[in-house]
Design a protein around this motif. Structure first.
Motif, PDB file in Angstrom:
ATOM      1  N   HIS A 278       0.842  -1.189   0.000  1.00 28.90           N
ATOM      2  CA  HIS A 278       0.000   0.000   0.000  1.00 28.90           C
ATOM      3  C   HIS A 278       0.883   1.246   0.000  1.00 28.90           C
ATOM      4  O   HIS A 278       2.010   1.221   0.497  1.00 28.90           O
ATOM      5  CB  HIS A 278      -0.923   0.032   1.219  1.00 28.90           C
ATOM      6  N   THR A 279       0.352   2.333  -0.541  1.00 33.22           N
ATOM      7  CA  THR A 279       1.071   3.609  -0.570  1.00 33.22           C
ATOM      8  C   THR A 279       0.135   4.723  -0.110  1.00 33.22           C
ATOM      9  O   THR A 279      -1.074   4.520   0.057  1.00 33.22           O
ATOM     10  CB  THR A 279       1.571   3.942  -1.989  1.00 33.22           C
ATOM     11  N   ASP A 280       0.711   5.932   0.040  1.00 30.54           N
ATOM     12  CA  ASP A 280      -0.140   7.100   0.264  1.00 30.54           C
ATOM     13  C   ASP A 280      -0.577   7.629  -1.109  1.00 30.54           C
ATOM     14  O   ASP A 280      -0.341   6.984  -2.144  1.00 30.54           O
ATOM     15  CB  ASP A 280       0.596   8.164   1.079  1.00 30.54           C
ATOM     16  N   ASN A 281      -1.225   8.797  -1.160  1.00 27.01           N
ATOM     17  CA  ASN A 281      -1.766   9.289  -2.427  1.00 27.01           C
ATOM     18  C   ASN A 281      -0.880  10.328  -3.095  1.00 27.01           C
ATOM     19  O   ASN A 281      -1.304  11.045  -4.009  1.00 27.01           O
ATOM     20  CB  ASN A 281      -3.170   9.864  -2.218  1.00 27.01           C
ATOM     21  N   THR A 282       0.385  10.408  -2.620  1.00 29.05           N
ATOM     22  CA  THR A 282       1.301  11.367  -3.229  1.00 29.05           C
ATOM     23  C   THR A 282       1.747  10.855  -4.595  1.00 29.05           C
ATOM     24  O   THR A 282       2.253   9.735  -4.717  1.00 29.05           O
ATOM     25  CB  THR A 282       2.536  11.580  -2.330  1.00 29.05           C
ATOM     26  N   GLY A 283       1.559  11.668  -5.639  1.00 24.63           N
ATOM     27  CA  GLY A 283       1.953  11.272  -6.986  1.00 24.63           C
ATOM     28  C   GLY A 283       0.848  10.538  -7.720  1.00 24.63           C
ATOM     29  O   GLY A 283      -0.301  10.455  -7.282  1.00 24.63           O
ATOM     30  N   SER A 284       1.224   9.943  -8.851  1.00 23.55           N
ATOM     31  CA  SER A 284       0.274   9.260  -9.720  1.00 23.55           C
ATOM     32  C   SER A 284      -0.217   7.963  -9.091  1.00 23.55           C
ATOM     33  O   SER A 284       0.566   7.167  -8.564  1.00 23.55           O
ATOM     34  CB  SER A 284       0.953   8.960 -11.064  1.00 23.55           C
ATOM     35  N   PRO A 324      -6.483   3.354   2.067  1.00 23.09           N
ATOM     36  CA  PRO A 324      -5.806   4.093   3.144  1.00 23.09           C
ATOM     37  C   PRO A 324      -6.359   3.720   4.515  1.00 23.09           C
ATOM     38  O   PRO A 324      -7.529   3.392   4.668  1.00 23.09           O
ATOM     39  CB  PRO A 324      -6.124   5.548   2.811  1.00 23.09           C
ATOM     40  N   VAL A 325      -5.484   3.772   5.502  1.00 27.98           N
ATOM     41  CA  VAL A 325      -5.912   3.575   6.889  1.00 27.98           C
ATOM     42  C   VAL A 325      -5.713   4.857   7.698  1.00 27.98           C
ATOM     43  O   VAL A 325      -6.126   4.932   8.856  1.00 27.98           O
ATOM     44  CB  VAL A 325      -5.121   2.419   7.551  1.00 27.98           C
ATOM     45  N   GLY A 326      -5.061   5.828   7.104  1.00 23.56           N
ATOM     46  CA  GLY A 326      -4.819   7.105   7.756  1.00 23.56           C
ATOM     47  C   GLY A 326      -5.214   8.257   6.862  1.00 23.56           C
ATOM     48  O   GLY A 326      -5.573   8.074   5.688  1.00 23.56           O
ATOM     49  N   ASP A 327      -5.161   9.471   7.401  1.00 24.48           N
ATOM     50  CA  ASP A 327      -5.532  10.685   6.683  1.00 24.48           C
ATOM     51  C   ASP A 327      -4.371  11.132   5.805  1.00 24.48           C
ATOM     52  O   ASP A 327      -3.308  11.516   6.312  1.00 24.48           O
ATOM     53  CB  ASP A 327      -5.901  11.780   7.688  1.00 24.48           C
ATOM     54  N   ASN A 328      -4.556  11.090   4.485  1.00 24.36           N
ATOM     55  CA  ASN A 328      -3.495  11.492   3.561  1.00 24.36           C
ATOM     56  C   ASN A 328      -3.218  12.990   3.579  1.00 24.36           C
ATOM     57  O   ASN A 328      -2.275  13.454   2.926  1.00 24.36           O
ATOM     58  CB  ASN A 328      -3.840  11.052   2.139  1.00 24.36           C
ATOM     59  N   GLY A 333      -0.634  10.490   8.822  1.00 32.20           N
ATOM     60  CA  GLY A 333      -1.561   9.610   8.112  1.00 32.20           C
ATOM     61  C   GLY A 333      -0.930   8.997   6.876  1.00 32.20           C
ATOM     62  O   GLY A 333      -1.138   7.811   6.580  1.00 32.20           O
ATOM     63  N   ARG A 334      -0.167   9.804   6.147  1.00 31.94           N
ATOM     64  CA  ARG A 334       0.487   9.272   4.935  1.00 31.94           C
ATOM     65  C   ARG A 334       1.501   8.189   5.301  1.00 31.94           C
ATOM     66  O   ARG A 334       1.632   7.187   4.594  1.00 31.94           O
ATOM     67  CB  ARG A 334       1.176  10.411   4.174  1.00 31.94           C
ATOM     68  N   LYS A 335       2.214   8.380   6.417  1.00 36.26           N
ATOM     69  CA  LYS A 335       3.182   7.366   6.848  1.00 36.26           C
ATOM     70  C   LYS A 335       2.483   6.055   7.180  1.00 36.26           C
ATOM     71  O   LYS A 335       2.979   4.963   6.862  1.00 36.26           O
ATOM     72  CB  LYS A 335       3.944   7.875   8.074  1.00 36.26           C
ATOM     73  N   ALA A 336       1.300   6.149   7.838  1.00 30.93           N
ATOM     74  CA  ALA A 336       0.536   4.942   8.168  1.00 30.93           C
ATOM     75  C   ALA A 336       0.058   4.222   6.915  1.00 30.93           C
ATOM     76  O   ALA A 336      -0.044   2.983   6.887  1.00 30.93           O
ATOM     77  CB  ALA A 336      -0.651   5.309   9.061  1.00 30.93           C
ATOM     78  N   ASN A 337      -0.211   4.970   5.858  1.00 34.00           N
ATOM     79  CA  ASN A 337      -0.711   4.370   4.621  1.00 34.00           C
ATOM     80  C   ASN A 337       0.380   3.667   3.827  1.00 34.00           C
ATOM     81  O   ASN A 337       0.089   2.760   3.036  1.00 34.00           O
ATOM     82  CB  ASN A 337      -1.383   5.443   3.749  1.00 34.00           C
TER      83      ASN A 337
END
Length: 346
Positions: A278-284, A324-328, A333-337
């Motif tokens: 899993h990743t955060d929503n930064t980027g494509s 996601p499991v955290g707030d992006n 939150g991004r670190k958790a994702n």
């Protein structure tokens, strides 16, 4: 005797504050003495009366240390003997009647009222025995001791036999039975609480303790397998594997996390696992999905190639930012994702 009266007043005040038994105690006694040696002392001195005070510290219900002061006067020769001592006390039992033995050493002094007789301090001490009678919160005691004093004013190693009666507050033996029983009960309750806290817990009452339960929130009454999951329930295990930005190589310091997963799968040989990246929503989103797939595959390869788990039991899949499991919107939150999880199925 005024000093003894003041000390007894202090004892009463001490008892008011001593609500429960403590290691510290105070005591006072009246004593009667008769000379033993040498002969000239025995023949001339006559009997003496006096008092003593003490403070003690209990190491346990047997041993204690006491700091004492004793003073008594032989009227026939106008001599007053005083002794400041440090002693050890041993109590032979517990209960209402407690036999004891005492040995004390310290600094003694013989003071003479007669003119021209030198008064000097010298080594002194005593050894004795007796019994205590525990009337909570006061202990009464009676005993005998032999006092010794070194050469002073022409008396070579003088000694006397002293009989004494006194009291201790708070009591040393059984003490306040109600307080002691309450303290014992409190200790037992505390021990029980600690034991309960340390005992393995089963939060969802499925028969599998939390330390082994991979599905700790199973519904009540549902039949679970050996690791606490229902038939169609997947156990999700987070694997603490971090990657450098844009990288897909598993660094050595994270392999211990994968090893734990391998050990679990070796113990439960019918399980399969999906390594989910899993990743955060930064980027494509497309690039993140590709990156998460490669990272999941890297973890799966370590599981298979290094730890010998059959490849047919291992699947890797990248979900990118879709779960996601955290707030992006926050760094936390991004670190958790940015995570890797192992979803175990029977």
């Amino acid at each position: 005797m005024k000093l003894l009266g003041l000390f007894l007043c202090a004892l009463i005040g001490f008892n008011v504050q001593a609500q429960a038994e403590t290691p510290l105690y105070l005591g006072a006694h009246f004593q009667w003495a008769t000379p033993l040696a040498p002969d000239e002392f025995k023949d001339d001195a006559g009997n003496a009366t006096g008092f003593g005070v003490l403070g003690g510290y209990k190491f346990n219900n047997r041993w204690a240390a006491e700091l004492g002061f004793d003073r008594f006067k032989f009227d026939d020769i106008d001599m007053t003997h005083s002794l400041t001592s440090l002693g050890a006390v041993y109590r032979f039992s517990e209960g209402f009647i407690v036999p004891y033995a005492r040995l004390a050493l310290g600094l003694g002094e013989n003071e003479f009222d007669a003119d021209g007789v030198e008064t000097k301090k010298t080594f002194a001490g005593h050894i004795g025995a007796g019994a205590e009678f525990n009337f909570a919160p006061v202990t009464l005691y009676a005993g005998a001791r032999v006092n010794f004093v070194g050469d002073t004013a022409g008396l070579d190693d003088a000694s006397s036999l002293n009989l004494l009666v006194g009291l201790i507050i708070p009591s040393f033996g059984n003490g306040d039975a109600k307080s002691s029983s309450s303290t014992a009960a409190a200790s037992e309750n505390k021990a029980a609480s600690v034991a309960q806290a340390l005992a393995p817990q089963d939060s969802d009452n499925d028969g599998i303790t939390d330390d082994k339960d991979k599905c700790p929130s199973s519904a009540a009454g549902v039949k679970v397998n050996a690791y606490g999951c229902a038939e169609k329930e997947k156990a999700v295990v987070k694997i603490n594997v971090e990657f450098s930005a844009g990288k897909t190589t598993v660094e050595p310091q994270y392999e211990a996390e994968i090893e734990k997963l391998a050990e679990f799968m070796k113990e439960h040989k019918t399980t399969t696992v999906e390594i989910a990246g899993h990743t955060d929503n930064t980027g494509s989103a497309k690039l993140n999905t590709t990156l998460s797939q490669k990272r999941a595959q890297a973890v799966a390869d370590v599981l298979v190639k290094k730890y010998g788990i059959e490849s047919k039991r291992v699947k890797a899949k990248g979900y990118g930012p879709s779960k996601p499991v955290g707030d992006n919107n926050t760094e936390e939150g991004r670190k958790a994702n940015r995570r890797v999880e192992a979803q175990i199925s029977a």
